[in-house]
Enzyme design. Structure first.
Site, PDB file in Angstrom:
ATOM      1  N   PRO A  29       0.834  -1.202   0.000  1.00 61.25           N
ATOM      2  CA  PRO A  29       0.000   0.000   0.000  1.00 61.25           C
ATOM      3  C   PRO A  29       0.871   1.256   0.000  1.00 61.25           C
ATOM      4  CG  PRO A  29      -0.686  -1.548   1.723  1.00 61.25           C
ATOM      5  CD  PRO A  29       0.603  -2.057   1.176  1.00 61.25           C
ATOM      6  N   TYR A  61      -3.877   3.602   2.348  1.00 59.27           N
ATOM      7  CA  TYR A  61      -4.590   3.623   3.618  1.00 59.27           C
ATOM      8  C   TYR A  61      -6.018   4.144   3.437  1.00 59.27           C
ATOM      9  CZ  TYR A  61      -2.957   8.574   4.194  1.00 59.27           C
ATOM     10  OH  TYR A  61      -2.684   9.911   4.045  1.00 59.27           O
ATOM     11  N   GLU A 104      -5.723  -1.383   2.504  1.00 58.71           N
ATOM     12  CA  GLU A 104      -5.063  -1.074   3.774  1.00 58.71           C
ATOM     13  C   GLU A 104      -6.009  -0.308   4.704  1.00 58.71           C
ATOM     14  OE1 GLU A 104      -0.688   0.523   5.029  1.00 58.71           O
ATOM     15  OE2 GLU A 104      -1.851   1.800   3.727  1.00 58.71           O
ATOM     16  N   TYR A 175       0.009   5.417  13.407  1.00 56.07           N
ATOM     17  CA  TYR A 175      -1.449   5.491  13.537  1.00 56.07           C
ATOM     18  C   TYR A 175      -1.936   4.778  14.807  1.00 56.07           C
ATOM     19  CZ  TYR A 175      -1.296   7.699   9.012  1.00 56.07           C
ATOM     20  OH  TYR A 175      -1.020   8.575   7.993  1.00 56.07           O
ATOM     21  N   ARG A 223       0.446  -4.362   9.050  1.00 58.49           N
ATOM     22  CA  ARG A 223       1.668  -3.610   8.747  1.00 58.49           C
ATOM     23  C   ARG A 223       2.251  -3.113  10.049  1.00 58.49           C
ATOM     24  NH1 ARG A 223       2.005   0.981   3.983  1.00 58.49           N
ATOM     25  NH2 ARG A 223       3.589  -0.137   2.822  1.00 58.49           N
ATOM     26  N   ARG A 302      13.320  -0.093  -1.580  1.00 60.85           N
ATOM     27  CA  ARG A 302      13.609   0.507  -2.899  1.00 60.85           C
ATOM     28  C   ARG A 302      14.390  -0.488  -3.748  1.00 60.85           C
ATOM     29  NH1 ARG A 302      17.232   3.891  -4.988  1.00 60.85           N
ATOM     30  NH2 ARG A 302      18.341   4.107  -3.039  1.00 60.85           N
ATOM     31  N   ALA A 324       6.973  -0.066  -3.542  1.00 61.78           N
ATOM     32  CA  ALA A 324       6.075   1.046  -3.836  1.00 61.78           C
ATOM     33  C   ALA A 324       6.711   1.829  -4.977  1.00 61.78           C
ATOM     34  CB  ALA A 324       5.874   1.915  -2.613  1.00 61.78           C
ATOM     35  N   CYS A 354       7.465  11.168  -6.398  1.00 64.35           N
ATOM     36  CA  CYS A 354       6.131  10.555  -6.253  1.00 64.35           C
ATOM     37  C   CYS A 354       5.459  11.059  -4.987  1.00 64.35           C
ATOM     38  CB  CYS A 354       6.244   9.025  -6.242  1.00 64.35           C
ATOM     39  SG  CYS A 354       7.532   8.372  -5.163  1.00 64.35           S
TER      40      CYS A 354
END
Ligand code: ADP
Length: 696
Positions: A29, A61, A104, A175, A223, A302, A324, A354
Site C-alpha cells: 500500500p 490507507y 489497507e 497510527y 503492517r 527501494r 512502492a 512521487c
C-alpha cells in the site's frame, strides 16, 4: 534474452491465508492522492501494476471511520458503501490483470486531522504529542474501543464484498494501533496499557475481530514498524517502541496474521531517498522478523535489482518482494524480468518526486515514468504508444537533457524512423550529466542511463558535440523541430522579489560563480571561505555546498528561507539533508537575503528582521534563479517564411527551454509532446478526462 534462471524463484506462487498470490512481486500500500474520491484514476493506476505482472497490488490507507479523516492529507475513505462501490472498481482492475487486490484499512487515532468530519480525534490517552496540533484528542472509552473494532470488521466485510482479497490491519507510521503500543502515548490502566500484552491488546483484538468477520474469505495482513536507524519505532515520530517489543507482538499475533508487512522506522527513513539511503538499507532490521514468525513476510527497500530480490527470497529474509516506488517507476518490472528484458527496466531514482506529488498535489507522478498517474485521465500506458501516422517524417530534437531524451525515446517508441537528437556537449544528458556527479545525487543518473540505452535499442540517432545555430537547424532537413535547449543559472544575482541584478555580481568568476561555473567549467572561489546563496530551496545549493566542503572549503549556505531546502521536506529528505550537511561541516545562515557583493572581500544583505548582515569570503555561488535558453526557439519561430522555405512544418519547445522546472516536469513535457505529435495542435495538451461524479 531469456530470464536469468536465478530469478525463477520470484515467480513462485505464495499462499497467504486462504489466498494464493501468483508470484512474489507485491505492490505494498502506498498513497496515490486518488483515494476513493477519484476511483477511476485509482483503478487505472493500480490496474497497470497488475497488468505489469505484480502478483499482489494494494490500495493506500483507507479510513474505517469518519473520525479517522485525514483531510487535507490524501487517504482513501472506507466507512460506507459508497466508498466501497468506488474502490470496487480498483479491485476489478487489479483482478483483470491477474493479481490479488489488497486494501489497507486503518484508523489514524490522534494523528487524524478530521478537517472534514470535525469530529474529535481519538487516542489511547489524552497525552499531548507532536501528532496532535490544534487541540488534543479524546481518550478512548471502552465503548469507543469496541466501536472502532466493529468499524474495522465492517470495513473488512465491505472490502471483501467489494472484491478485495487481502485486508489490512494497518499499524505502522504512527497510527492508532501504534499509539496503543507506545508506552509514551498509552498511559491506560484498564488492561489496554502497561505491559507488551496490554499495549498490544487493542491490536490483537482488532486482528481477531477482523479475522472472525472475513478470515474465511480474505487474507489478513498487518503492517508493523520496526525500530529503525532514525531511532523512533512505529514511524510518524513516535517514541518509545523498541524493536524487541515489536518482535514480541509479532510472535503473539502470528496465529491471527497471514502476512506481515514490515516497515522500518519513520516514514522518511522507510521511504528514504537515494541521496541518504542505499537500496535495501532496512535489511538489518527486516532480517530480525524471522526471529518472531514463520508467517509470510513482505518488506520494501527501494529494491530495483532482481538479483537482490531473488537472493533475499532464497535466503528466507522475505517471502514477497515489496515495492512502492520501483513499481511506480516501472509497473512492468515483473514482466520485463520474466522476459529477460533487463535493459528495459526503468530503475527508481529514489528522489521521492512521487511523494512530493501525491502529498502536495494529490496526484501521483514519477520522474522516471511520465505516465504514472496519467493512466485514466490521459489514457497513457507506460509500455504502449500510439503508432506514428507519418513515421518517416524527419524530427530534429535540439538538446539532449531530460526533456529532449524523453521526447526522442517516445518518438522512437511510436515508430518514428528518422529522429535526430542533437547535443551541444560531447555527451548527452544536459544538466543531468553534471548533476549526477554531485555528492548524494548519483542515482539520479538512472534517468539518463535508462534513456540512452533505449535510444540505442530504438535506433534513434544521438549526435553529440554540435551546438546548432538557427541556420544549422534551417538547413538540417527536418520537417518537425523540437527545441529542448534547457536553461542556465543566472550569473547576475536576480532573485525572487528583486528583479534587478545584484550589485557586484558583474565581477563574475572567481568571486561570483554559478552552479555551471563550478560543475561544468570547473571554476572555484579564490580562497577557502565560500558562500552558497540559495533562493531556490531544493537540492542545488546543499549539493554544491557539500561539494565545496568535501574539497576543503569553509562552505556557508545563506538561504532566504527559514529552513534549509524546504522542498526537501516534501520529498521527506529535509531532516536527513540538514543532518548530513551539518556532519559535512557546512554552516547555514537562515532567513537572510543577500543584496550585494563587494568583489574580492565580502557579501552583504539583511536578515528577516531587517538587521544588516555581512560575511567576509573569497567567493559566492549564486543559486538564485534559472533562465530559459530559448533563443533558438524564438529565432526560428520569428521567421515563418524561413521555416517554410526550409521545409519545416512545425517548431515546438519542451522542458526548461519553456520554463525552468523540476527534472520530472521537463520529462513529462517531453513525453507529452512526443506522444501527442501528429494531433491537431500538439503545442497544447489534449484535454484530459475528468472523473465523472457518481461514485463515492
Ligand atoms: P531540460 O531539462 O529541459 O532537458 P537541460 O538544460 O538539462 O534541459 O538540457 C538542455 C541541453 O540542450 C543542454 O545540454 C544544452 O547544452 C543543450 N543545447 C542548448 N542549445 C543547444 C543547441 N543550440 N544545440 C544543441 N544543444 C543545445
Amino acid at each position: 534474452m531469456p530470464m536469468d534462471p536465478r530469478h525463477a524463484i520470484l515467480f513462485e506462487p505464495v499462499t497467504v491465508g486462504c489466498k494464493t498470490l501468483p508470484n512474489r512481486f507485491y505492490q505494498v500500500p502506498h498513497a496515490s492522492g486518488f483515494g476513493s474520491s477519484r476511483p477511476r484514476s485509482q483503478a487505472a493506476f493500480r490496474g497497470m501494476r497488475a497488468e505489469g505482472g505484480w502478483g499482489g497490488v494494494c490500495v493506500e490507507y483507507a479510513a474505517i471511520s469518519p473520525d479517522s479523516d485525514e483531510t487535507p492529507e490524501c487517504s482513501a475513505d472506507f466507512w460506507d458503501d459508497g466508498h466501497a462501490a468506488a474502490l470496487a472498481l480498483t479491485a476489478e482492475a487489479i483482478h483483470a490483470g491477474g493479481a490479488l487486490a489488497g486494501l489497507e484499512l486503518f484508523h489514524g487515532g490522534a494523528a487524524s486531522v478530521n478537517g472534514t468530519s470535525r469530529l474529535p480525534r481519538l487516542a489511547p490517552s489524552q497525552v499531548a504529542s507532536e501528532l496532535q496540533y490544534g487541540g488534543l484528542a479524546k481518550e478512548l472509552t471502552a465503548e469507543d474501543i469496541a466501536r472502532i473494532q466493529r468499524d474495522w470488521a465492517e470495513a473488512a466485510r465491505r472490502a471483501r464484498d467489494a472484491g478485495f482479497d487481502i485486508v489490512y490491519v494497518y499499524g505502522a507510521h504512527g497510527y492508532l494501533l501504534t499509539q496503543f503500543f507506545s508506552p509514551v502515548l498509552n498511559r491506560r490502566t484498564d488492561g489496554y496499557g502497561g505491559s507488551v500484552a496490554g499495549r498490544g491488546r487493542f491490536w490483537l483484538e482488532t486482528l481477531a475481530t477482523v479475522r472472525e468477520e472475513v478470515g474465511g474469505d480474505c487474507a489478513i495482513a498487518t503492517r508493523i514498524a520496526l525500530h529503525g536507524d532514525s531511532g523512533v519505532a512505529g514511524g510518524g515520530g513516535l517514541p518509545g517502541i523498541e524493536a524487541d517489543e515489536m518482535l514480541e507482538l509479532i510472535a503473539m499475533a502470528a496465529d491471527l496474521v497471514d502476512l506481515f508487512d514490515v516497515t522500518v522506522g519513520t516514514w522518511p527513513e522507510n521511504s528514504g531517498t537515494s541521496r541518504y539511503y542505499p537500496e535495501g538499507h532496512e535489511l538489518p532490521w527486516i532480517r530480525r522478523v524471522r526471529e518472531a514468525t514463520a508467517k509470510p513476510v513482505v518488506a520494501t527497500g527501494r529494491f530495483s535489482s532482481p538479483d537482490l530480490m531473488a537472493r533475499l527470497v532464497a535466503d528466507g529474509v522475505i517471502d514477497l518482494v515489496g515495492s512502492a516506488r520501483q513499481g511506480i517507476a516501472d509497473p512492468f518490472l515483473p514482466r520485463k524480468v520474466a522476459q529477460g528484458r533487463y535493459d528495459e527496466i526503468r530503475e527508481c531514482t529514489g528522489s521521492n518526486i512521487c511523494i512530493l506529488r501525491e502529498e502536495s498535489f494529490h496526484h501521483i507522478g514519477c520522474v522516471q515514468n511520465a505516465t504514472a498517474g496519467e493512466e485514466f485521465r490521459r489514457g497513457w500506458h507506460p509500455e504502449s504508444f500510439p503508432a506514428a501516422a507519418n513515421p518517416e517524417e524527419p524530427v530534429l530534437v535540439v538538446g539532449a537533457g531530460p526533456a529532449g531524451l524523453e521526447c526522442a525515446v517516445v518518438l522512437g517508441r511510436r515508430g518514428y524512423t528518422s529522429v535526430h537528437l542533437v547535443a551541444a556537449e560531447p555527451a548527452a544528458g544536459g544538466r543531468l550529466s553534471w548533476i549526477r556527479g554531485l555528492p548524494t545525487l548519483g542515482d539520479w543518473g538512472r534517468i539518463l542511463d535508462y534513456r540512452l540505452v533505449q535510444l540505442g535499442k530504438l535506433g534513434v540517432q544521438v549526435i553529440t558535440g554540435q551546438r546548432l545555430s538557427t541556420a544549422d537547424v534551417l538547413g538540417y532537413g527536418a520537417r518537425v523541430v523540437v527545441a529542448a535547449t534547457g536553461s542556465a543559472w543566472r550569473a547576475d544575482g536576480v532573485q525572487p522579489g528583486i528583479p534587478e541584478p545584484m550589485p557586484g555580481a558583474q565581477a563574475g568568476p572567481p568571486f561570483v560563480l554559478t552552479p555551471e561555473d563550478l560543475c561544468v567549467r570547473g571554476l572555484r572561489p579564490a580562497g577557502k571561505r565560500a558562500v552558497v546563496y540559495d533562493t531556490d530551496g531544493y537540492f542545488m545549493a546543499p549539493a554544491l555546498a557539500e561539494l565545496l566542503a568535501k574539497e576543503g572549503y569553509q562552505a556557508t549556505i545563506v538561504t532566504t528561507y527559514p529552513v534549509l531546502s524546504p522542498v526537501s521536506d516534501q520529498t521527506l529528505e529535509g531532516g536527513m539533508l540538514r543532518a548530513h550537511l551539518h556532519q559535512a561541516g557546512v554552516k547555514v545562515v537562515y532567513a537572510t537575503t543577500v543584496t550585494g557583493i563587494d568583489p574580492g572581500s565580502a557579501v552583504y544583505g539583511a536578515d528577516r528582521d531587517g538587521e544588516p548582515w555581512r560575511a567576509a569570503c573569497e567567493g559566492i555561488v549564486l543559486v538564485t534563479q534559472q533562465v530559459s535558453r530559448d533563443e533558438l526557439y524564438l529565432d526560428l519561430t520569428r521567421d515563418q517564411a524561413a521555416l517554410g522555405g526550409a521545409g519545416i512544418a512545425a517548431v515546438y519547445r519542451i522542458g526548461d527551454c519553456v520554463a525552468p522546472r523540476m527534472i520530472s516536469e521537463a520529462i513529462f513535457d517531453g513525453h507529452r509532446l512526443a506522444r501527442e505529435l501528429g494531433t491537431e495542435d500538439p503545442s497544447m495538451p489534449l484535454p484530459y478526462q475528468r472523473e465523472p461524479a457518481g461514485l463515492a
